[in-house]
Scaffold this active site. Structure first.
Site, PDB file in Angstrom:
ATOM      1  N   GLU A 470       0.822  -1.210   0.000  1.00  0.00           N
ATOM      2  CA  GLU A 470       0.000   0.000   0.000  1.00  0.00           C
ATOM      3  C   GLU A 470       0.855   1.258   0.000  1.00  0.00           C
ATOM      4  OE1 GLU A 470      -2.920  -0.312  -0.808  1.00  0.00           O
ATOM      5  OE2 GLU A 470      -3.136  -2.446  -0.412  1.00  0.00           O
ATOM      6  N   HIS A 473       1.650   2.085  -3.514  1.00  0.00           N
ATOM      7  CA  HIS A 473       0.569   2.883  -4.116  1.00  0.00           C
ATOM      8  C   HIS A 473       0.644   4.324  -3.614  1.00  0.00           C
ATOM      9  CE1 HIS A 473      -1.722  -0.190  -6.135  1.00  0.00           C
ATOM     10  NE2 HIS A 473      -2.006  -0.868  -5.047  1.00  0.00           N
TER      11      HIS A 473
END
Ligand SMILES: [Zn+2]
Length: 705
Positions: A470, A473
């Site tokens: 994550e 991202h």
């Protein structure tokens, strides 16, 4: 009324965060209505202006429009996903169809399309830079795909379809959330057999929060059920937990998602037909890097056969252990993780309880920041005074080496009631320059269980990978350096978006990163070299199981989106038949069943679950660049990675961006080697993404695997 609405006032916070404590669920509807009206007025001015179309008065003007809505809508979506309430859910049911139809009606506006089309027809004669040309192409394509060139009746029908889909997807997500608040109750000490202390504690806390402090509860979310399946020695309870978990959304009653799935699939098939495509999968693939349904099946089947072969070998090993321990003759899906953990301990002498003390959440956050600084020269400073909606939030200011601000990064790490399960990245604001400099505000959401009061939060290896995933991202959003908002950060093609996240996972297990950050939470000692060695060797462990579970879900996704006649679809029967046709092993279940598959029915991954694997082709191949350079932080390679991938957004064609970074096209072999599905290729000794997968609100429309 609107004069007192904090959402409509300027926000005092310099980090770009809204005044969360002052915001009430009741503020959203009036604020969003006002923002919608303001945006509609801007769009009318662009569409009806007398001047002939220019890039600036049409494409750039569209990109600059709607800033009030762009400020408020992500706050609403963020709270509805991570901190919802009955009132917010009610507002969401009313607002999400309105928002969906607002965006769709802009995309399919024939007046805007006529202006964009006139510009596109000028071709190279139009004097604009390459990124602006890409924006024009993107907006034109968005309009084509939304049906702007269609006649009035077909356009209107498409509008109703889009609005209805949004309402159904909201209901689908709310049903899954409600199902995941349900739990398996454990009443006696004997029900806890095999569970380590931290799991017992979180099960105790889960029961207490449901008003039964004397019992234990396993909530029906992945983050709670999977550890139970790994550790519980009670086969009967594993079976019950597994059936309840896999049954989410598929039972008669209020939370039944079967009719929702059927209707969504029918609407998608109709949408594709109206737009001249044979089926929804073909429509979806036309706007992906893969380009065609055939290319996706080619990749999935290239992996499916070796994965099943590997899984059969794994199953034989596990059955041998089960027999030796007096367990079942034939493995069922609720047995696999349990015996795999036994095997993992035997072969690699790795026990989750031995690893966790080295993976304190706090140390792993330092590891993320350290990697980001060494690779991309960005550092993170915590801002304790920033406004937040939950005490769980950790807010950081990201700075360049010269002290200038890159943007804001927020972690929301813990499971809470009212928070969607899984892990995802979202953006409260996208970076852009086209309408004045806008700095990004990025969120990373996870669902790690809390520790007992006063105790440090200890992560599993999967949790650590999820954290790095994550954050990858997040960096893609944070490091964006483009002019136009539509091309910013993670707003790239769906099968390219997982490259920065999956690539970043590779640094989680870099020996030098472990040596520096994986320090024992009590003693401060680094992870012993022998344990690091075992961890690295264990990376390909159980990859047959993981790959089969993932690819099965991806194949079902593709097959179900090829259907054109949905009138009599029995969702569960279709899924069973498809899996039988594919030769799905009995002892493995797909990662997700259709009735709770949020990527497909509450996110934007329809005919797109394959994208993780597509991106893994890129990440396995891309990580090879660092291996070849002989240094995981090689400055020249990291510089190319930043320039061509992490900062580029969608401002260049993804295949071209990849070639600029790597110097050539990617190949599939490193992926197969990475998962241990073929004999090892020397250039790719890396781990892979078997953790909870992302379903982001930025990354997906809203985003968790
Ligand atoms: Zn992801």
């Amino acid at each position: 009324m609107n004069a007192d609405n904090p959402l409509l006032q300027p926000w005092a916070d310099d980090l770009g965060l809204p005044p969360y404590p002052a915001i009430d669920a009741a503020h959203f509807e009036p604020a969003i209505e006002a923002a919608l009206a303001a945006h509609r007025a801007e769009i009318e001015r662009i569409a009806t202006q007398a001047e002939p179309p220019t890039f600036d008065n049409t494409a750039a003007a569209l990109d600059r429009s709607g800033r009030l809505l762009a400020r408020i809508e992500p706050v609403f979506r963020g709270l509805a996903t991570a901190n919802t309430s009955a009132k917010l859910q009610e507002a969401e049911r009313r607002l999400s169809p309105k928002l969906a139809s607002h965006w769709a009606s802009i995309a399919r506006d024939p007046r805007l399309f006529a202006r964009l089309d006139a510009l596109v027809r000028q071709g190279d004669a139009l004097p604009i830079d390459a990124e602006s040309r890409r924006l024009l192409w993107r907006l034109h394509r968005d309009a084509m795909r939304a049906g702007a060139p269609l006649d009035g009746a077909a356009r209107e029908r498409l509008g109703r379809i889009v609005e209805r889909q949004a309402a159904l997807m909201t209901q689908f997500a709310q049903n899954v959330l409600a199902e995941e608040q349900q739990c398996l109750w454990l009443e006696r000490d004997a029900d806890l057999a095999g569970l380590p202390a931290d799991l017992r504690e979180s099960a105790r806390a889960a029961a207490a929060s449901r008003g039964r402090p004397q019992a234990w509860a396993i909530a029906l979310s992945r983050s709670a059920v999977v550890p139970f399946l790994v550790f519980s020695e009670r086969r009967d309870l594993r079976e019950r937990a597994f059936r309840l978990w896999k049954g989410r959304g598929g039972q008669p009653g209020d939370m039944d998602n079967r009719p929702i799935v059927r209707e969504l699939l029918a609407l998608r098939a109709e949408q594709a037909r109206l737009l001249g495509e044979a089926n929804y999968a073909a429509y979806a693939l036309a706007d992906r890097m893969a380009g065609s349904v055939a290319a996706v099946f080619e990749l999935l089947h290239a992996v499916w056969a070796p994965a099943k072969q590997r899984a059969a070998q794994e199953e034989a090993q596990l059955e041998a252990i089960a027999r030796a321990e007096g367990g079942p003759e034939r493995l069922e899906p609720w047995d696999w993780r349990f015996y795999a953990e036994r095997l993992r301990r035997q072969h690699f002498a790795i026990d989750d309880g031995e690893i966790r003390p080295y993976f304190a959440l706090e140390n792993m956050l330092s590891a993320l920041f350290d990697c980001a600084q060494r690779l991309f020269g960005v550092r993170f400073v915590e801002r304790h005074e920033a406004p937040r909606y939950s005490a769980d939030l950790r807010v950081f200011e990201a700075l360049r080496e010269d002290g200038s601000r890159v943007g804001t990064f927020v972690f929301d790490n813990f499971a809470r009631p009212g928070k969607r399960s899984g892990a995802w990245m979202s953006a409260l604001r996208w970076q852009s320059r086209g309408g004045g400099s806008v700095r990004p505000v990025v969120f990373n959401n996870s669902n790690f269980p809390r520790a007992a009061p006063g105790e440090p939060v200890l992560l599993s290896l999967d949790d650590v990978r999820t954290l790095f995933h994550e954050f990858g991202h997040g960096l893609h959003g944070l490091l964006s350096d483009v002019t136009w908002e539509r091309l910013s950060g993670t707003r790239v093609l769906r099968d390219f978006v997982e490259l920065p996240s999956q690539l970043f996972e590779h640094w989680a297990l870099e020996p030098s990163v472990l040596a520096r950050h994986a320090r024992h939470v009590r003693t401060g000692e680094p992870m012993p070299a022998a344990l690091v060695e075992r961890l690295l060797r264990a990376r390909r462990f159980n990859q047959g199981f993981e790959t089969v579970g993932f690819v099965a879900a991806a194949l079902v996704d593709m097959h179900v989106h090829l259907l054109t006649d949905l009138a009599d679809l029995d969702v569960a029967a279709f899924e069973r038949q498809t899996l039988r046709m594919l030769g799905m092993p009995d002892a493995i279940a797909p990662y997700h069943h259709l009735v709770h598959f949020q990527h497909l029915f509450a996110g934007s991954y329809a005919a797109g679950y394959y994208v993780y694997l597509w991106a893994e082709v890129l990440d396995a191949d891309g990580h090879g660049a660092f291996v070849e350079a002989g240094d995981p932080f090689d400055a020249a390679t990291a510089g190319r990675l930043l320039r061509h991938i992490y900062s580029r957004g969608d401002s260049v064609d993804p295949a071209e961006a990849y070639r600029s970074f790597r110097g050539r096209d990617p190949t599939v072999a490193p992926l197969l080697a990475q998962r241990g599905l073929v004999a090892e290729a020397r250039s790719s000794p890396s781990g892979s993404a078997d953790s909870d997968r992302n379903l982001s609100s930025a990354v997906a429309s809203p985003a968790a695997p």
